[in-house]
Structure formats: structure tokens, C-alpha cells
Design an enzyme around this catalytic site. Structure first.
Site, short mmCIF file in Angstrom:
data_model
loop_
_atom_site.label_atom_id
_atom_site.label_comp_id
_atom_site.label_asym_id
_atom_site.label_seq_id
_atom_site.Cartn_x
_atom_site.Cartn_y
_atom_site.Cartn_z
N CYS A 413 -1.51 1.16 -0.63
CA CYS A 413 -0.60 0.35 0.17
C CYS A 413 -0.19 1.02 1.47
CB CYS A 413 0.64 -0.03 -0.65
SG CYS A 413 1.53 1.38 -1.36
N HIS A 457 5.81 0.85 -3.44
CA HIS A 457 4.97 0.03 -2.57
C HIS A 457 5.44 0.16 -1.13
CE1 HIS A 457 1.92 -2.92 -1.92
NE2 HIS A 457 2.75 -3.87 -1.51
N ASP A 473 2.55 -8.48 3.58
CA ASP A 473 2.00 -7.46 2.68
C ASP A 473 0.48 -7.42 2.87
OD1 ASP A 473 1.34 -5.67 0.74
OD2 ASP A 473 2.35 -6.71 -0.90
#
Length: 667
Positions: A413, A457, A473
Site C-alpha cells: 500500500c 494501510h 485508495d
């Protein structure tokens, strides 16, 4: 004092020395994982000497060797922790001196002292851990210490060990109502003792306030619990569980940070629109940081926290103990435009931008009608190209963004978030990175979500005209067929993130998972009802009892009244309790009952000799039987001999002793 001058009844037995040694070993074991190896090595050496001395007494150190060991213990603690102040250093010194006391257990009073100090050691252990499992373990340790103190006092007869444990259990049960009253009503501190900053150097795993390759991957491989969340109503969908943490603005092309000019405690940025509100409670594990976590975006916050201009929830004090707080978040929202300083920071581009990065952004801009279309073009790029999600990416060089975008195309991520944010800034779209957690594992037993460090994250927020900051995202844009988290799942040992669903292996795996959820629900209840019991909870209890206007004075009055009533009940119960008769007393009681049946009752203040004389005076015909009984009973009851043979003779005598009243004899 030499051994010859110590009375024999004050000398400890070898079993009692072994008993106190094993109890102290058991009390120390939970601390071994918190103290340095040098401390455990020294303490272990002392335990070994004490145990060996039970077989070979000569190994016990004399006066001068013991003095040397004491100096070594003090120096060892000081050298290990650079002094004697602080939680760890003080505990190490206390434990070292306590175990040294085992070397000189010459009197029973020495054992009593060590047993008492073990109680202090148990209290110290709660500065390191407050789990319910440790409480149960240490309760057994304390019970063993109480049983030893009972045994040292003697008077338990042949079954002394079993009797000592029985008495210890009984005393502990009698203390339970008093403990409960003190827990509920004793005026509490505003924070637990273990959160008063006794050891500020102690570090705790958690999200940091910066991002660079490797930081988030280390957290993903961490199977520890980050926090629990309990929703008042229906929980949001899994793709809405974005738990917001630090917001990063500044980058040098490799590392992202908050930025000195951006971090602020100014009032929160305005929410122009807030819809779909959701109320929930978070129980956060210690982080030794000030940031809290809340769903995007927090709207109503607790008194002990505030919302920053970046919509980050921040505590007013460092979270050094388990913290419980309530939040209201808006799942649909529209934010106001940022101030000029933040707007400029959101457009800052690092110096290591390469020509092929510029060409990529120019291509997106040429075929995009507006900023939102350009954002979608960036997401399609991650989906269309051969990007892979993996927790074990190849090492990157001096320009990680360029290498990731055009060469390795493998990362997790933080790789996707950092590269996407840079590309958006190059396109003239203000952007920033948000660190936090995504998802959570539903614990159906306890009715709450568990968010693990493995759920850490990073995502991006871009500023879109008319919409404010919008969450993007880029990791979610990766084609699911190119997601590889198998290696991480093997290393983690905890449940998988909700982003990637793994099938349960078999019935054993499901059973193990259910047991883990059940254990966590017990731990959550312990946190809520015991560790989290606060001054506010006490005052709420007074309100329910209609004593709320008394506040602290009401607590004290109610506590004293409850303690007095409970102690009175316990005293009355002990007074009325009938102590069991020993076998000789039982035979004498049978003898007295037989005579009472013919009208010759024993007076309350009458001893066996006087009672026998009165019986013979009233009934001379019973003299042979009565005198025979007393000749057996009195020496056995009050003499030094073994009463077991006498018991048989008394039982045989009473079997034939059936006196009749005078009226029955005349008949």
C-alpha cells in the site's frame, strides 16, 4: 544469630523453604519477558543456589559471599538500565534483592517476610501487564503464599498441607466481597496507576508519523491487536472501514512526513456536509503517541481529544494505557477548501521527478476533461499495467517512485499511495497521504470488530473542486488476480486482512479461530468492566443508587457502610460457626448425650472429672462404667500419648453403655 540459638519451633522445615522458593519462582516468571536477560540470568543463578542447598546445604553463601552477591545484584541492575530510576530498573533491583533474601531463611519469620514481599511483587507485575489471564495466574501464586503462611502458624494436625490450602481458600473467599466493595466504591484516580508515566522510555509497536519503503510492511507482519471497535447499530460495510490516523504532507521523493509547518492544533477543518452518521466506541491499545483512530471522517469527538485541520483525531495526552473513547463519524461528507499553507503543501513536488513520470502525467492530462477524470486515469493505469500487490517487493534505489512505476511494479500500500500522490501533485491536484487501518475482523462472540496491526494501510486524499478532500485508495485498483499475500499470511500467524479473504483450512483451523475470538471477547470484557472502570462509572453508579448529588462524599459514605455491613456479617458467621470436633471430643459428646438421656446433663462450666463425680454421686450403679470411661478418656485427651488406640476402646465401651433412668429400672 547462630542456628543453635534459634528455638526449634522457629526453625523452618526444608519443605517450607522449598515451598517459598517455588512460589517466588512462579511469581517471577511473568516478569522474565519484560526484564533484561542479564537480570533473569542473575535471578536464575540465585534460584539454582537455593534449590541446590536443599540437597547440599554447604552451597549456601556465607556472610561475605552474600555481601558480594548483593553488590553484584545492585551493580547489575544499574548497569543494565543506566541507573536505578524508572519502572524496569526499580523492578530489577527489587527482584534481585528479594531473591537474595532466599539465601538467609534461618527463621520462620524470614519466610513470612518473603511471602509478604511476594505480594508487593505481584502488584509490581500489573505495571507491565493487566490481562485477565495474568490475574488468574497471580491469584494462584498469592493463594500458595497464603497457604504457606497458614502452615507456618501450625495447629493443622496431620493433614497440614491440605488443611493449609483449605484455610487459604476460605480466607480468600471471605475477602472477595470486601475486594468487590473497594473496587466499586474506593475513590479512583483519574487514570490507572500504570498510565502515570513511570517509564517514558518504554516503546510500543504502532503506526509511525512517517512513511517510507518497509515501514507499513513491518506492521502488516505484526499480529498484535491495534484496537477494538463496537458500533451502536449496524456496522458499515467492510470497504467503508477506513480508520484514519496521521496525515502526511511533506516528501523528499522517498520519505513522507507530517511537515513542521503543517502540524497544527488549530480548530478542525469544517465539514460543509455530513451524512450517514455512525456512533461507535473504540478501545485503543497503548501506542505512546497522541493520535487516535476514527472512521473517515470524525464529526463528534470526546472531550479528551480534538480534531486537527486535517480531520485527524488527536488525544490531549499521550496514550500510554488502554484508552476507551466514543466517536461519531460521517461516512458521506464534503470538506471545505484548505488554508493557503496546506494548499501549497499539497502541491509540493520532490526534486527527483523523472522525464518519464512527466510524460505519463501529461498523457493523462491530455485525455482528461477535468481533475476527477485524471484521477480515474491514474487508477486505470494501476489496474491495466502489470502491477502486483505483494508484501515482499524488490529493493528500490534512490528514486523509489520512478523505479516502482516503470520497473519493478511490485509493492504494497505505501508504494501505491506514495507514487499516486506524487503523480497527482505533478498534475496540479493537491494530494496528501493518510496512514491508518483498513477493515477489521468481526468477533461475533463479543459483538465488536478487532482491528489488527496487520490491517495497517495507507491511502491518498485528493482535493477536487466542489467536493473537497476525496479519499482514493490506489491499492484497491490492482487487479485481484495480481494480489499475492500468501507469503504474508504464512508469516503473520493471525487472521488475514479483510482485503483478502482466505478459506478456512479445516475444522481444526475454524475451532482455533473461534477459541481466539472467544478469548479476545473475554479480554475485551475485562478491559471494559475492570480496567476501564473510571471515576465517571463510579459517579454513574451513585446516580443509579439516587446518591449522585453526594459525589465523592457519597462514594466514601457508601463504601464505609458497605464495608461495615460486610465485616459484621462475616464476624457473626464466624461466631456462629460450629467447629468440627476431633474424634476424642466426639466420643465424649456421645458419652454426655447418653447420660443426658437419663436426666444427668453436663453443666456448661463442668469439666470431665467434676461431671463424672456428680454422675457417680447420683447413680452409684453407673460408677464402674463411668470411671472406666474417664480412665481412658482423660489421659488420651489431655496427655501426650497417641489417642488412636484409646478411640477404639472408647467406641467399644460406649457400644455397651446404655444407662436407664431410675423409673425404667424399677419397672
Amino acid at each position: 544469630m547462630s542456628k543453635r540459638t534459634i528455638p526449634s519451633n522457629e526453625r523452618p522445615e526444608r519443605t517450607q523453604i522449598l515451598w517459598i522458593t517455588l512460589i517466588l519462582i512462579a511469581a517471577y516468571l511473568p516478569l522474565a519477558g519484560h526484564l533484561a536477560l542479564q537480570i533473569s540470568a542473575f535471578v536464575g543463578l540465585l534460584f539454582a543456589i537455593r534449590l541446590a542447598s536443599l540437597r547440599w546445604p554447604a552451597v549456601l553463601p556465607g556472610t561475605w559471599p552474600l555481601a558480594a552477591l548483593t553488590l553484584i545484584g545492585v551493580a547489575n541492575a544499574a548497569a543494565t538500565y543506566q541507573g536505578w530510576s524508572g519502572q524496569n530498573a526499580g523492578t530489577a533491583l527489587f527482584v534481585s534483592m528479594l531473591v537474595l533474601k532466599l539465601m538467609e531463611l534461618r527463621r520462620k519469620s524470614d519466610i513470612r517476610l518473603v511471602a509478604t514481599l511476594i505480594g508487593f511483587l505481584v502488584v509490581v507485575e500489573f505495571l507491565f501487564d493487566q490481562s485477565p489471564w495474568l490475574v488468574l495466574y497471580l491469584a494462584a501464586v498469592v493463594l500458595g503464599g497464603i497457604a504457606l503462611l497458614v502452615d507456618l502458624n501450625g495447629g493443622l494436625g496431620e493433614a497440614r498441607r491440605r488443611g493449609a490450602v483449605a484455610v487459604a481458600v476460605r480466607l480468600s473467599l471471605q475477602a472477595l466481597p470486601l475486594t468487590l466493595i473497594l473496587f466499586l466504591l474506593f475513590p479512583r484516580l483519574s487514570a490507572p496507576l500504570w498510565s502515570l508515566g513511570l517509564d517514558p522510555s518504554k516503546a510500543t509497536t504502532g503506526i509511525s508519523d512517517s512513511l517510507e519503503p518497509g515501514a507499513i510492511s513491518e506492521l502488516v507482519l505484526n499480529g498484535e491487536l491495534a484496537f477494538r471497535a463496537r458500533f451502536d447499530g449496524t456496522p458499515p460495510a467492510a470497504d467503508q472501514l477506513y480508520w484514519r490516523g496521521p496525515v502526511l504532507w511533506e516528501t523528499d521523493g522517498r520519505r513522507w512526513s507530517v511537515g513542521k509547518d503543517i502540524a497544527s492544533t488549530d480548530p478542525a477543518g469544517a465539514l460543509l456536509e455530513a451524512a450517514r452518521p455512525i456512533d461507535y466506541e473504540v478501545t485503543l491499545e497503548p501506542t505512546d503517541q497522541r493520535w487516535l483512530f476514527a472512521l473517515d471522517l470524525p464529526d463528534s469527538v470526546p472531550d479528551e481529544a480534538f480534531v486537527s485541520p486535517d480531520h485527524q483525531l488527536i488525544a490531549r495526552q499521550v496514550v500510554s494505557a488502554v484508552k476507551r473513547y466514543r466517536v461519531t463519524s460521517a461516512l458521506d461528507y464534503r470538506t471545505a477548501a484548505p488554508d493557503p499553507a496546506r494548499l501549497a503543501a499539497g502541491l509540493q513536488v520532490p526534486d527527483n521527478v523523472t522525464p518519464r513520470m512527466r510524460r505519463l502525467v501529461e498523457e493523462w492530462r491530455s485525455r482528461s476533461e477535468n481533475d476527477w477524470a485524471l484521477v480515474q486515469a491514474g487508477l486505470q493505469f494501476f489496474n491495466r499495467e502489470s502491477f502486483h500487490y505483494t508484501l515482499m517487493p524488490p529493493r528500490l534505489g534512490a528514486n523509489p517512485t520512478d523505479e516502482f512505476l516503470f520497473e519493478t511494479q511490485r509493492g504494497f500500500c505505501e508504494h501505491y499511495a506514495s507514487s499516486f500522490a506524487v503523480l497527482m501533485r505533478m498534475a496540479g491536484i493537491p494530494s496528501r497521504i493518510v496512514l491508518g487501518y483498513l477493515g477489521g475482523e468481526l468477533n461475533r462472540v463479543g459483538g465488536y470488530h478487532m482491528v489488527w496491526q496487520s490491517d495497517a494501510h495507507a491511502w491518498v486524499e485528493v482535493l477536487i473542486e466542489g467536493r473537497g478532500w476525496v479519499r482514493i485508495d490506489p491499492t484497491a485498483a490492482v487487479d485481484p488476480s495480481r494480489v499475492d499475500n500468501s507469503g504474508a499470511s504464512r508469516m503473520l500467524g493471525a487472521g488475514p486482512s479483510v482485503r483478502f479473504t482466505l478459506e478456512q483450512a479445516d475444522a481444526i483451523a475454524r475451532f482455533a479461530r473461534n477459541m481466539r475470538l472467544f478469548a479476545d471477547s473475554l479480554d475485551a470484557a475485562w478491559q471494559d468492566w475492570v480496567l476501564g472502570f473510571s471515576v465517571e462509572d463510579q459517579l454513574a453508579l451513585l446516580q443509579r443508587l439516587r446518591l449522585g448529588e453526594l459525589r465523592e462524599y457519597g462514594l466514601v459514605a457508601l463504601m464505609l457502610a458497605a464495608l461495615g455491613l460486610t465485616l459484621g456479617i462475616l464476624v457473626l458467621a464466624s461466631i456462629r460457626e460450629r467447629k468440627p470436633l476431633d474424634p476424642l471430643q466426639a466420643e465424649y459428646a456421645r458419652f454426655c448425650r447418653r447420660l443426658a438421656g437419663i436426666g444427668i446433663d453436663r453443666l456448661p462450666n463442668e469439666g470431665p472429672v467434676d461431671y463424672a463425680g456428680r454422675v457417680v454421686a447420683q447413680r452409684p450403679d453407673l460408677a464402674p462404667m463411668v470411671e472406666r470411661f474417664m480412665d481412658l478418656y482423660i489421659p488420651a485427651r489431655y496427655g501426650p500419648g497417641d489417642p488412636r488406640e484409646t478411640l477404639t476402646a472408647l467406641a467399644d465401651l460406649l457400644r455397651d453403655f446404655r444407662p436407664r433412668s431410675p423409673r425404667a429400672r424399677r419397672g
